[in-house]
Every structure is written in C-alpha cells, then in structure tokens.
Design an enzyme around this catalytic site. Structure first.
Site, mmCIF file in Angstrom:
data_model
loop_
_atom_site.group_PDB
_atom_site.id
_atom_site.type_symbol
_atom_site.label_atom_id
_atom_site.label_comp_id
_atom_site.label_asym_id
_atom_site.label_seq_id
_atom_site.Cartn_x
_atom_site.Cartn_y
_atom_site.Cartn_z
ATOM 1 N N ARG A 144 0.407 -6.353 -5.594
ATOM 2 C CA ARG A 144 -0.212 -5.108 -5.120
ATOM 3 C C ARG A 144 0.668 -3.928 -5.499
ATOM 4 O O ARG A 144 1.784 -4.117 -5.991
ATOM 5 C CB ARG A 144 -0.526 -5.168 -3.611
ATOM 6 C CG ARG A 144 0.408 -5.903 -2.711
ATOM 7 C CD ARG A 144 1.768 -5.300 -2.545
ATOM 8 N NE ARG A 144 1.716 -3.891 -2.186
ATOM 9 C CZ ARG A 144 2.679 -3.040 -2.387
ATOM 10 N NH1 ARG A 144 3.828 -3.412 -2.959
ATOM 11 N NH2 ARG A 144 2.572 -1.779 -2.033
ATOM 12 N N ALA A 177 -0.224 0.062 -7.235
ATOM 13 C CA ALA A 177 -1.039 0.415 -8.408
ATOM 14 C C ALA A 177 -0.438 -0.041 -9.761
ATOM 15 O O ALA A 177 -1.119 -0.739 -10.521
ATOM 16 C CB ALA A 177 -1.314 1.919 -8.383
ATOM 17 N N ASP A 214 -2.403 5.787 -5.642
ATOM 18 C CA ASP A 214 -3.260 4.774 -6.285
ATOM 19 C C ASP A 214 -4.219 5.381 -7.291
ATOM 20 O O ASP A 214 -4.648 4.712 -8.231
ATOM 21 C CB ASP A 214 -4.036 3.999 -5.231
ATOM 22 C CG ASP A 214 -3.093 3.049 -4.508
ATOM 23 O OD1 ASP A 214 -2.432 3.493 -3.555
ATOM 24 O OD2 ASP A 214 -2.992 1.894 -4.954
#
Ligand code: MRU
Length: 352
Positions: free
Chosen positions: A49, A51, A240
């Site tokens: 996890r 971005a 993100d």
C-alpha cells in the site's frame, strides 16, 4: 537490517516478492506473488500500500501476469497485456499511481512494438524497474527539498504512512525526516494512529522507531491538542492523487489535520511525486474515493466486535484536502507554491 534495506516490493530472480504490511509490526513476512490475482488481492487488502509502492507493485504485477504468454503469438500477447492491465487497475480506485504505472507499461509496449514476445517481456520488465528506480530517486529528491523547509529540533506531525514502506525507498514525507536524522536535526515526530487501518500506529511508528527517530504515537483526535500546546511546527503528509487545481486526496483524516494546522498557523506540506499528480482530474471533487468494509471500523483490531451487531457504518479510505489548506507541494522537481492550477502544469512542461 535498517529500514532502507526493507523493500516493500521486489522483482528478483524472476520472482515478485512483497512485504505483507498487514502483518506489521508484529511479523516481517515476505510473500511471493504467483498470479495476477495474487497481486490484485495484495493491493486490495493493503498488503502492499501507499501510492508509489502500489504503482511499482502494479508494474511488476503486469510483468508477472504476461510472463507465461506463448512465445509465438504477439497478437495474443498484446491482448493479454491490455486485459491484465485493465484488471489490475481495478484493485483500488484512489491512488493514481496504480493506473499511471499500468498505462506507462502499455504505452511503452506500443511505442516500442518489440519484434518478439520474448523481447516484449524483457522490455516491460526493464520499464517496471525504471519506475521503481525513478521512485527511489524521486523520494530522495523530495527529502532534500523538504528538508530545506524544516529546522533542527522541530516538532512534526504526520498522518498515515508515507514512509519507506509506502515507496521504493526513503518515503515521500518521511524522507526529509530521515535525511535530517542523518544530519543531527533531532526532530520530534508525532504520528497520528490513522484510524481505521492504523497505518500510523503500525507502520509509521514502526519504521521511525526502527530508524532511531524520536516518535510519539497519538490518536487522530489528539492532533488539535498537541498543536495547541505548541508542540507542532510543521505537518507533513503524502498524497494518493493530486488534482490539477492542487486539491489532494490522502488517507482519511488528512483534511482534518490540514484544517487544524491552518487554525494554529502551522505550515501544512503535501509530498507529491509527479507520478501522483493527475492533471486530467480537474478538482478534488472528481477524485473517486475508495469505500471499504465497515468491519474495519466496527470489529477489526478488537478481540471482540466493539460496536453493536448490525450497526450502520461509513468507511471512506481517503479524503480530499482543498488546495487552499496546502502551504506547499513538495515534488521531486522542486517545491510548488500556490496558485497550484498555474504552477503544477509547469512541472510537466517540456523543455525547449
Ligand atoms: O490506504 P493506504 O495505506 O494505501 O493509504 C496511503 C496513504 O494515504 C499515503 O499517505 C499515500 O499513499 C502517500 S504514500 C507515499
């Protein structure tokens, strides 16, 4: 082993390996990805996890997905490449690095038009490696730019995890903290626990502590109080997806931290590699926000479910911080100040 020796995603010896971040901080378990479904699942479940790390995992995942395509049929290879890219892109919606990395690989194939399937596979893997190497140097550059905004002894609040675990190395917003640490800056970092998946408590606290940084864990709802005490001189967060107008989506709770920072006159810095800037998305309201299972709120992390059975929940994974709360955007190409709708596109302008 130091934090920089830990690689959240690797592709070595023909194997794709990820560090399962759902098991941290208790266990450091590396898992080999065998199929495209494994990669999809690892991204969806947040085993990998953050971005930039999601982008790298998607790129290697696509190489893995087409690895067994028959050598003789280029048409079939191209079809599979595009199908697998579309499939992997559905794992999570908010971080643009996922689709960005997949599109980059497909575009690379189309531009190169390799003569053989074997050559195509080789070229795609090289491009995936470039994505990872570029991410590593981008993080280092963001660290250097970011450090120029900080002073020794500062108190710094961070939300979620935008550190080494979320990238290829160093992290985005934690990179200046690591560089400062090497130079004796003695930062005092406050890590929001970051409900509901606790990336702050499990991951940021883990990696900063492992690196010897002075880190204090707080609950998300304590941020106002530590700011009011004068303990925070800067807030640093990752991103993100940043829209063309400078609105930035990041882990749920980031917006609240930004509002609190403004109230207390504290600079709020968002670290955004250019791979996370999406000029095709005009404003934050056009960013799709991932909704996750309510069980993450009502029962996960507790020995017993702590909320009444059948309780209605709302569990968005991200929120959007409007551009007006962001003091500066730190990218690998430099520090960008408002007005963002004017200054962000300059990062992508081709040099004459
Ligand atoms: O749901 P996650 O853990 O993938 O969310 C991660 C974040 O929001 C990070 O802050 C962001 O991806 C930046 S990572 C350098």
């Amino acid at each position: 082993m130091g934090i920089f020796d830990i690689r959240p995603v690797q592709y070595t010896g023909g194997k794709m390996i990820i560090l399962d971040q759902t098991r941290l901080p208790k266990e450091e378990i590396y898992e080999e990805m065998q199929t495209r479904e494994d990669v999809w699942d690892a991204i969806y479940k947040l085993k990998v996890r953050g971005a930039p790390a999601i982008g790298v995992a998607a790129a290697y995942g696509l190489c893995l997905a087409v690895r067994d395509c028959p050598e003789e049929d280029m048409e079939c290879f191209e079809m599979r490449l595009k199908e697998d890219a579309e499939y992997l892109a559905t794992a999570r919606p908010t971080a643009v690095n996922l689709s960005w990395a997949l599109k980059r690989l497909v575009r690379h194939f189309e531009e190169l038009r390799p003569k053989t399937v074997q050559q195509a596979k080789k070229e795609l893997l090289l491009e995936a490696r470039r994505i990872q190497e570029e991410d590593e140097s981008a993080c280092l550059a963001m660290g250097q730019y970011g450090l120029s905004l900080l002073r020794p002894g500062m108190g710094i609040l961070t939300h979620c995890n935008a550190g080494a675990l979320a990238t290829s190395r160093y992290g985005t917003c934690l990179a200046p903290i690591y560089l400062g640490q090497e130079q004796g800056y003695d930062f005092r970092v406050f890590a929001d626990e970051t409900r509901p998946l606790l990336q702050g408590a499990r991951l940021t606290a883990w990696e900063l502590q492992k690196s010897g940084v002075d880190v204090t864990l707080i609950c998300d709802n304590m941020a106002a109080s530590v700011m009011a005490k004068g303990w925070i001189d800067a807030v640093v967060v990752g991103c993100d997806r940043m829209a063309a107008n400078g609105d930035g989506a990041n882990k749920i709770g980031t917006f609240g931290a930004a509002v609190l920072a403004k109230e207390h006159g504290i600079p709020f810095y968002m670290y955004v590699p250019t791979s996370t800037i999406d000029l095709n998305t005009p404003t934050g309201s056009n960013i799709q926000i991932e909704l996750r299972s309510g069980e993450e709120i009502s029962r996960m992390w507790y020995r017993e479910p702590m909320a009444p059975k059948g309780i209605k929940t709302y569990n968005p994974a991200f929120d959007v911080t409007p551009a007006r709360y962001i003091t500066a955007v730190i990218t690998e190409k430099g520090i960008v100040k408002p007005p963002y709708e004017e200054n962000l596109p300059k990062l992508f302008a081709k040099k004459k």
